[in-house]
Design an enzyme around this catalytic site. Structure first.
Site, PDB file in Angstrom:
ATOM      1  N   SER A 130       0.850  -1.197   0.000  1.00  0.00           N
ATOM      2  CA  SER A 130       0.000   0.000   0.000  1.00  0.00           C
ATOM      3  C   SER A 130       0.882   1.242   0.000  1.00  0.00           C
ATOM      4  O   SER A 130       2.041   1.203   0.425  1.00  0.00           O
ATOM      5  CB  SER A 130      -0.928   0.004   1.213  1.00  0.00           C
ATOM      6  OG  SER A 130      -0.200   0.147   2.406  1.00  0.00           O
ATOM      7  N   GLU A 152      -8.521   3.065  -2.481  1.00  0.00           N
ATOM      8  CA  GLU A 152      -8.969   3.273  -1.099  1.00  0.00           C
ATOM      9  C   GLU A 152      -9.444   4.713  -0.896  1.00  0.00           C
ATOM     10  O   GLU A 152      -8.625   5.628  -0.797  1.00  0.00           O
ATOM     11  CB  GLU A 152      -7.820   2.979  -0.116  1.00  0.00           C
ATOM     12  CG  GLU A 152      -8.243   3.167   1.344  1.00  0.00           C
ATOM     13  CD  GLU A 152      -7.111   2.916   2.346  1.00  0.00           C
ATOM     14  OE1 GLU A 152      -5.957   2.768   1.930  1.00  0.00           O
ATOM     15  OE2 GLU A 152      -7.405   2.887   3.557  1.00  0.00           O
ATOM     16  N   GLU A 192      -7.673  13.988   3.718  1.00  0.00           N
ATOM     17  CA  GLU A 192      -6.530  13.240   3.173  1.00  0.00           C
ATOM     18  C   GLU A 192      -6.566  13.093   1.655  1.00  0.00           C
ATOM     19  O   GLU A 192      -5.657  12.510   1.075  1.00  0.00           O
ATOM     20  CB  GLU A 192      -6.428  11.874   3.866  1.00  0.00           C
ATOM     21  CG  GLU A 192      -6.102  12.026   5.346  1.00  0.00           C
ATOM     22  CD  GLU A 192      -5.951  10.695   6.079  1.00  0.00           C
ATOM     23  OE1 GLU A 192      -5.322   9.792   5.538  1.00  0.00           O
ATOM     24  OE2 GLU A 192      -6.499  10.594   7.198  1.00  0.00           O
ATOM     25  N   ASP A 203     -11.956   1.335   4.382  1.00  0.00           N
ATOM     26  CA  ASP A 203     -11.236   1.491   5.645  1.00  0.00           C
ATOM     27  C   ASP A 203     -12.216   2.084   6.659  1.00  0.00           C
ATOM     28  O   ASP A 203     -12.819   3.132   6.424  1.00  0.00           O
ATOM     29  CB  ASP A 203     -10.055   2.437   5.393  1.00  0.00           C
ATOM     30  CG  ASP A 203      -9.236   2.729   6.637  1.00  0.00           C
ATOM     31  OD1 ASP A 203      -9.821   2.958   7.713  1.00  0.00           O
ATOM     32  OD2 ASP A 203      -7.992   2.775   6.524  1.00  0.00           O
ATOM     33  N   HIS A 219      -9.685  -2.468   5.421  1.00  0.00           N
ATOM     34  CA  HIS A 219      -8.871  -2.015   6.555  1.00  0.00           C
ATOM     35  C   HIS A 219      -9.733  -1.854   7.794  1.00  0.00           C
ATOM     36  O   HIS A 219     -10.729  -1.120   7.769  1.00  0.00           O
ATOM     37  CB  HIS A 219      -8.242  -0.640   6.262  1.00  0.00           C
ATOM     38  CG  HIS A 219      -6.897  -0.729   5.623  1.00  0.00           C
ATOM     39  ND1 HIS A 219      -6.326   0.354   4.970  1.00  0.00           N
ATOM     40  CD2 HIS A 219      -5.995  -1.742   5.560  1.00  0.00           C
ATOM     41  CE1 HIS A 219      -5.127  -0.021   4.524  1.00  0.00           C
ATOM     42  NE2 HIS A 219      -4.907  -1.270   4.866  1.00  0.00           N
ATOM     43  N   GLU A 260      -5.019  -1.775  10.725  1.00  0.00           N
ATOM     44  CA  GLU A 260      -4.167  -0.591  10.649  1.00  0.00           C
ATOM     45  C   GLU A 260      -4.292   0.177  11.954  1.00  0.00           C
ATOM     46  O   GLU A 260      -5.395   0.308  12.498  1.00  0.00           O
ATOM     47  CB  GLU A 260      -4.667   0.351   9.540  1.00  0.00           C
ATOM     48  CG  GLU A 260      -3.996   0.209   8.227  1.00  0.00           C
ATOM     49  CD  GLU A 260      -4.288   1.401   7.308  1.00  0.00           C
ATOM     50  OE1 GLU A 260      -3.506   1.609   6.387  1.00  0.00           O
ATOM     51  OE2 GLU A 260      -5.284   2.126   7.494  1.00  0.00           O
TER      52      GLU A 260
HETATM   53 MN    MN Z   1      -6.396   2.471   5.338  1.00  0.00          MN
END
Ligand code: MN
Length: 298
Positions: free
Chosen positions: A63, A146, A152, A179, A205, A240
């Protein structure tokens, strides 16, 4: 079910020593898959990684997140080209270490943007991902998109947006990677988001609302796992967590990791694995009972 763990639970880079440390620790804790954060594919020692993976009988996924300089969603074609080259190098590393998965924030830089994504930038990104997916397909590698939260990236924040983008890319080996940390911020209904993806969900995730110990934040994992069970999800589920005590300066800056939220890597990884296994088992049982008319579910 394959349970994986992000290497940044133990290490901040991917030197040979760090690869050794992360892979052996993940294996010792009981994981079958290590997720390698590949922020410097040029300097990855793929022979060593392959050998260490083999020795511990571990699989790997790759990743990464792009930076300002190699942002393929830019309108600056030199940055787009840099990003395309970077991703091609990452794909080579992925193939060389025998991994079948390359995903993450690979469609834009992993950072807070100060304006909305442009249609030109979006088309640039889709074009690069399409070529990457075509090359990946020849190597039997799946490309994962993702969606991350609004702080972000400015292009894909939800499962629905990632699905639309994957439609534009239009290659069979492109999947959506969800995620729980990002979903908790952006999805109106995380369960519907998982079910909307269905068999196009290719990587998952598990991540607490503060990126620390599972169960110590505000995410109701049982609901997410029930949705995974409902769609018959059988691809990797990877844990994670990020703490300033371990996370690299680069990823720390990208993802805003400013707190020392945990310090004992083996402990948080062990706790996460048992939590995920239990959640998965409970969810599978609940959905099975519901299908036989024995239990109402949400
Ligand atoms: Mn992630």
């Amino acid at each position: 079910m394959i349970f994986g763990v992000h290497a940044m639970i133990w290490v901040s880079g991917w030197s040979v020593e760090e690869a050794q440390q992360a892979i052996s620790a993940a294996s010792r804790v009981g994981y079958g898959l290590i997720e390698i954060p590949l922020f410097d594919p040029e300097n990855a020692d793929t022979d060593s990684t392959t050998e260490i993976l083999r020795k511990h009988n571990m699989s790997a996924s790759i990743s990464l997140g792009l930076s300002r300089e190699n942002d393929i969603s830019s309108q600056d074609l030199s940055k787009v080209q840099n990003g395309a080259k970077f991703l091609q190098k990452a794909l080579s590393v992925c193939a060389e270490v025998g991994s079948d998965y390359l995903g993450g924030a690979i469609f834009s830089a992993l950072r807070k943007y100060s304006s909305a994504a442009s249609s030109e930038g979006r088309a640039n990104s889709a074009g690069v991902i399409r070529e990457l997916a075509q090359d990946a397909s020849r190597a039997g590698i799946t490309i994962g998109i993702e969606p991350t939260n609004r702080y972000e990236n400015n292009l894909l924040n939800t499962a629905e947006a990632a699905l639309r983008f994957a439609d534009e890319v239009n290659e069979d080996n492109v999947c959506v990677h969800l995620d729980t940390f990002h979903m908790n911020i952006e999805e109106a209904d995380p369960c519907s988001a998982i079910e909307l993806c269905g068999d196009r969900l290719g990587y998952f995730h598990v991540n607490e609302s503060h990126r620390g110990y599972l169960g110590a934040g505000n995410i109701e994992f049982s609901r997410y796992f029930r949705s995974l069970a409902r769609i018959g999800y059988n691809k990797p589920i990877a844990f994670e967590a990020f703490s300033s005590s371990v996370t690299s300066e680069e990823l720390g800056a990208m993802a805003g990791i400013w707190r020392d939220i945990w310090t004992d890597s083996d402990d948080i990884a062990t706790h996460a694995l048992s939590t995920m296994k239990l959640e998965y088992e409970n969810a599978t049982r609940a959905i099975g009972l519901a299908r036989r008319g024995r239990l109402p579910t949400d």
